[in-house]
Design a protein around this motif. Structure first.
Motif, mmCIF file in Angstrom:
data_model
loop_
_atom_site.group_PDB
_atom_site.id
_atom_site.type_symbol
_atom_site.label_atom_id
_atom_site.label_comp_id
_atom_site.label_asym_id
_atom_site.label_seq_id
_atom_site.Cartn_x
_atom_site.Cartn_y
_atom_site.Cartn_z
ATOM 1 N N ASP A 178 2.732 1.228 -3.642
ATOM 2 C CA ASP A 178 1.827 1.528 -4.749
ATOM 3 C C ASP A 178 1.456 3.011 -4.800
ATOM 4 O O ASP A 178 1.025 3.498 -5.848
ATOM 5 C CB ASP A 178 0.549 0.686 -4.632
ATOM 6 C CG ASP A 178 0.797 -0.792 -4.890
ATOM 7 O OD1 ASP A 178 1.902 -1.123 -5.394
ATOM 8 O OD2 ASP A 178 -0.090 -1.605 -4.590
ATOM 9 N N SER A 179 1.614 3.691 -3.676
ATOM 10 C CA SER A 179 1.316 5.128 -3.641
ATOM 11 C C SER A 179 2.557 5.974 -3.882
ATOM 12 O O SER A 179 2.518 7.197 -3.707
ATOM 13 C CB SER A 179 0.704 5.491 -2.272
ATOM 14 O OG SER A 179 -0.523 4.807 -2.080
ATOM 15 N N GLY A 180 3.653 5.327 -4.256
ATOM 16 C CA GLY A 180 4.870 6.067 -4.559
ATOM 17 C C GLY A 180 5.692 6.433 -3.343
ATOM 18 O O GLY A 180 6.502 7.357 -3.393
ATOM 19 N N ILE A 181 5.484 5.709 -2.244
ATOM 20 C CA ILE A 181 6.209 6.009 -1.020
ATOM 21 C C ILE A 181 7.245 4.918 -0.752
ATOM 22 O O ILE A 181 6.918 3.739 -0.670
ATOM 23 C CB ILE A 181 5.245 6.086 0.192
ATOM 24 C CG1 ILE A 181 4.276 7.251 0.016
ATOM 25 C CG2 ILE A 181 6.020 6.233 1.491
ATOM 26 C CD1 ILE A 181 4.902 8.622 0.102
ATOM 27 N N ASN A 182 8.499 5.317 -0.620
ATOM 28 C CA ASN A 182 9.575 4.414 -0.230
ATOM 29 C C ASN A 182 9.701 4.525 1.285
ATOM 30 O O ASN A 182 10.346 5.430 1.798
ATOM 31 C CB ASN A 182 10.878 4.804 -0.930
ATOM 32 C CG ASN A 182 12.044 3.936 -0.495
ATOM 33 O OD1 ASN A 182 11.862 2.854 0.038
ATOM 34 N ND2 ASN A 182 13.247 4.440 -0.718
ATOM 35 N N LEU A 183 9.055 3.621 2.006
ATOM 36 C CA LEU A 183 8.888 3.769 3.445
ATOM 37 C C LEU A 183 9.528 2.629 4.217
ATOM 38 O O LEU A 183 9.394 1.465 3.857
ATOM 39 C CB LEU A 183 7.393 3.856 3.774
ATOM 40 C CG LEU A 183 6.988 4.223 5.195
ATOM 41 C CD1 LEU A 183 5.700 5.047 5.195
ATOM 42 C CD2 LEU A 183 6.778 2.945 6.028
ATOM 43 N N THR A 184 10.222 2.993 5.285
ATOM 44 C CA THR A 184 10.848 2.031 6.172
ATOM 45 C C THR A 184 10.182 2.092 7.540
ATOM 46 O O THR A 184 9.943 3.185 8.071
ATOM 47 C CB THR A 184 12.358 2.330 6.339
ATOM 48 O OG1 THR A 184 13.011 2.196 5.089
ATOM 49 C CG2 THR A 184 12.991 1.392 7.342
ATOM 50 N N ALA A 215 -5.249 -0.464 5.418
ATOM 51 C CA ALA A 215 -4.772 -1.688 6.062
ATOM 52 C C ALA A 215 -5.701 -2.081 7.213
ATOM 53 O O ALA A 215 -6.001 -3.275 7.391
ATOM 54 C CB ALA A 215 -3.348 -1.483 6.577
ATOM 55 N N GLU A 216 -6.155 -1.118 7.988
ATOM 56 C CA GLU A 216 -7.104 -1.421 9.065
ATOM 57 C C GLU A 216 -8.357 -2.073 8.501
ATOM 58 O O GLU A 216 -8.839 -3.079 9.044
ATOM 59 C CB GLU A 216 -7.472 -0.144 9.820
ATOM 60 C CG GLU A 216 -6.382 0.408 10.714
ATOM 61 C CD GLU A 216 -6.825 1.624 11.500
ATOM 62 O OE1 GLU A 216 -6.060 2.095 12.356
ATOM 63 O OE2 GLU A 216 -7.952 2.121 11.257
ATOM 64 N N LEU A 263 0.817 -1.217 0.000
ATOM 65 C CA LEU A 263 0.000 0.000 0.000
ATOM 66 C C LEU A 263 0.848 1.263 0.000
ATOM 67 O O LEU A 263 0.465 2.274 -0.600
ATOM 68 C CB LEU A 263 -0.933 -0.004 1.217
ATOM 69 C CG LEU A 263 -1.923 -1.170 1.290
ATOM 70 C CD1 LEU A 263 -2.788 -1.065 2.546
ATOM 71 C CD2 LEU A 263 -2.804 -1.196 0.054
ATOM 72 N N PHE A 264 1.988 1.231 0.663
ATOM 73 C CA PHE A 264 2.888 2.386 0.628
ATOM 74 C C PHE A 264 3.562 2.491 -0.739
ATOM 75 O O PHE A 264 3.573 3.545 -1.385
ATOM 76 C CB PHE A 264 3.964 2.273 1.717
ATOM 77 C CG PHE A 264 3.433 2.287 3.128
ATOM 78 C CD1 PHE A 264 2.602 3.300 3.567
ATOM 79 C CD2 PHE A 264 3.781 1.281 4.013
ATOM 80 C CE1 PHE A 264 2.118 3.310 4.868
ATOM 81 C CE2 PHE A 264 3.314 1.284 5.313
ATOM 82 C CZ PHE A 264 2.483 2.304 5.742
ATOM 83 N N ILE A 273 0.262 8.323 3.618
ATOM 84 C CA ILE A 273 0.587 7.421 4.729
ATOM 85 C C ILE A 273 -0.658 7.131 5.556
ATOM 86 O O ILE A 273 -0.953 5.974 5.883
ATOM 87 C CB ILE A 273 1.694 8.030 5.610
ATOM 88 C CG1 ILE A 273 2.992 8.147 4.810
ATOM 89 C CG2 ILE A 273 1.912 7.180 6.867
ATOM 90 C CD1 ILE A 273 4.071 8.952 5.511
ATOM 91 N N ALA A 274 -1.412 8.180 5.896
ATOM 92 C CA ALA A 274 -2.622 8.010 6.702
ATOM 93 C C ALA A 274 -3.636 7.125 5.993
ATOM 94 O O ALA A 274 -4.243 6.232 6.600
ATOM 95 C CB ALA A 274 -3.231 9.372 7.024
ATOM 96 N N GLN A 275 -3.820 7.328 4.701
ATOM 97 C CA GLN A 275 -4.798 6.546 3.953
ATOM 98 C C GLN A 275 -4.348 5.099 3.794
ATOM 99 O O GLN A 275 -5.174 4.178 3.775
ATOM 100 C CB GLN A 275 -5.049 7.193 2.586
ATOM 101 C CG GLN A 275 -5.799 8.514 2.665
ATOM 102 C CD GLN A 275 -7.150 8.368 3.350
ATOM 103 O OE1 GLN A 275 -7.940 7.485 3.031
ATOM 104 N NE2 GLN A 275 -7.432 9.257 4.304
ATOM 105 N N ALA A 276 -3.045 4.876 3.678
ATOM 106 C CA ALA A 276 -2.545 3.505 3.575
ATOM 107 C C ALA A 276 -2.795 2.746 4.878
ATOM 108 O O ALA A 276 -3.188 1.571 4.859
ATOM 109 C CB ALA A 276 -1.055 3.515 3.246
ATOM 110 N N VAL A 277 -2.581 3.403 6.011
ATOM 111 C CA VAL A 277 -2.832 2.764 7.306
ATOM 112 C C VAL A 277 -4.322 2.477 7.466
ATOM 113 O O VAL A 277 -4.724 1.402 7.935
ATOM 114 C CB VAL A 277 -2.310 3.645 8.453
ATOM 115 C CG1 VAL A 277 -2.725 3.075 9.812
ATOM 116 C CG2 VAL A 277 -0.789 3.767 8.378
ATOM 117 N N LEU A 278 -5.166 3.420 7.065
ATOM 118 C CA LEU A 278 -6.616 3.214 7.145
ATOM 119 C C LEU A 278 -7.045 2.041 6.269
ATOM 120 O O LEU A 278 -7.849 1.194 6.683
ATOM 121 C CB LEU A 278 -7.357 4.477 6.723
ATOM 122 C CG LEU A 278 -8.884 4.372 6.641
ATOM 123 C CD1 LEU A 278 -9.468 3.990 7.994
ATOM 124 C CD2 LEU A 278 -9.485 5.680 6.137
#
Length: 330
Positions: free
Chosen positions: A64-70, A247-248, A61-62, A240-245
């Protein structure tokens, strides 16, 4: 003020001795042209309570939204917002009341942009005749310490019951609430309904769970996403907020996703006993994601933060309500 790093989480012993895992270094990998390098801090050892982040990562989800997140788990002696202040993290998952107190105490740049829990998990767990908050009068109440979300829950409970600290025998017991209650060291303890309450139920110990924070008009706000002003563009925070939502919501539809993603972080969940415990914790935790409308949301409610600021000021935790602690990302 001493940080409350174990907020809402089981310790290593409760997870079968799972070792502290670091899911990333102090900075993310170099970003590509179309990606943003972001590190999100998770404030204690790997646990199913962090599963929305694990699922968002494992489900892409991160990315696919263009976020390289650790994802980065904090060390045991690390403050909640230390890495954020140092620029080693751009976002941290921490209790919103802790963020407000830190903002008032010397970190005015902190901004909460998502509230991942729509209900506050702090509760009073009482034995015997502790059946309502007023029955704490004259009783022994175990608290982790006079700091952090557990202490704010304590003050809220006393305030709601019309009791002063002098009317209750408050004793600091660290993170030994279950032992203190089950051995009779205390009549009640301050804990979390997705933590100590789960442990007490698993042990078959009879207890009364007393809610403290009003679900409709809360004056304490639980875990959410906090950043520093200017650390990231609003558009990235929203992603980030929408990806967490998302996932929930996926976990609510299929809890197995959370257990599978968490097992990758905590191999002990392959054991039946540990998995059953994780299932119970997940069930209790996922209820916090839902509001009275039965839906998950990460929207920051300004009225809740206003009430929280007023409460924390009135009980002497902060001297004045900090300005601009909320950042709306849409």
């Amino acid at each position: 003020m001493k940080p409350n790093r174990r907020l809402f989480l089981f310790g290593a012993a409760a997870l079968g001795g799972a070792a502290l895992a670091s899911c990333g270094g102090p900075a993310a990998q170099q970003a590509t042209r179309n990606e943003a390098a972001i590190t999100v801090g998770l404030t204690y050892i790997p646990n199913v309570q962090f599963s929305p982040f694990y699922v968002a990562e494992s489900e892409g989800l991160f990315k696919d939204s263009g976020i390289n997140l650790t994802l980065r788990h904090h060390g045991t002696q690390e403050g909640l917002f230390t890495a954020l202040a140092a620029g080693e993290e751009q976002v941290v998952f921490a209790s919103s009341d802790e963020a407000m107190v830190s903002a008032a105490g010397g970190m005015p740049e902190l901004r909460t942009f998502a509230t991942c829990y729509r209900q506050y998990p702090g509760v009073i767990l009482g034995a015997g005749d502790i059946t309502d908050l007023s029955s704490l009068a004259g009783k022994t109440l175990g608290v982790q310490g006079r700091y952090g979300a557990g202490w704010y829950t304590t003050l809220d409970a006393l305030d709601s019951a019309g009791l002063s600290e002098e009317q209750v025998s408050i004793t600091e017991i660290g993170w030994t609430q279950v032992a203190a209650l089950t051995t009779g060291k205390t009549d009640a303890v301050v804990g979390f309904s997705n933590n100590e309450a789960v442990q007490l139920a698993a042990a078959g110990f009879p207890f009364n769970q007393l809610d403290v924070v009003d679900k409709e008009k809360p004056n304490l706000v639980g875990p959410g996403l906090t950043t520093r002003e200017g650390a990231l563009p609003v558009e990235q925070l929203k992603v980030i907020a929408q990806a967490v939502l998302e996932a929930e919501n996926r976990i609510l539809s299929n809890p197995e996703l959370a257990l599978k993603a968490t097992e990758a972080q905590v191999p002990a969940l392959a054991e039946e006993a540990q998995r059953k415990q994780a299932e119970a914790v997940l069930e209790a935790t996922s209820k916090f994601w839902l509001g009275s409308d039965g839906k998950a949301s990460v929207k920051v409610e300004r009225d809740d933060f206003t009430r929280m600021g007023e409460f924390l000021t009135r009980v002497g935790i902060i001297e004045a309500i900090p300005e601009n602690t909320v950042l709306e990302v849409g």
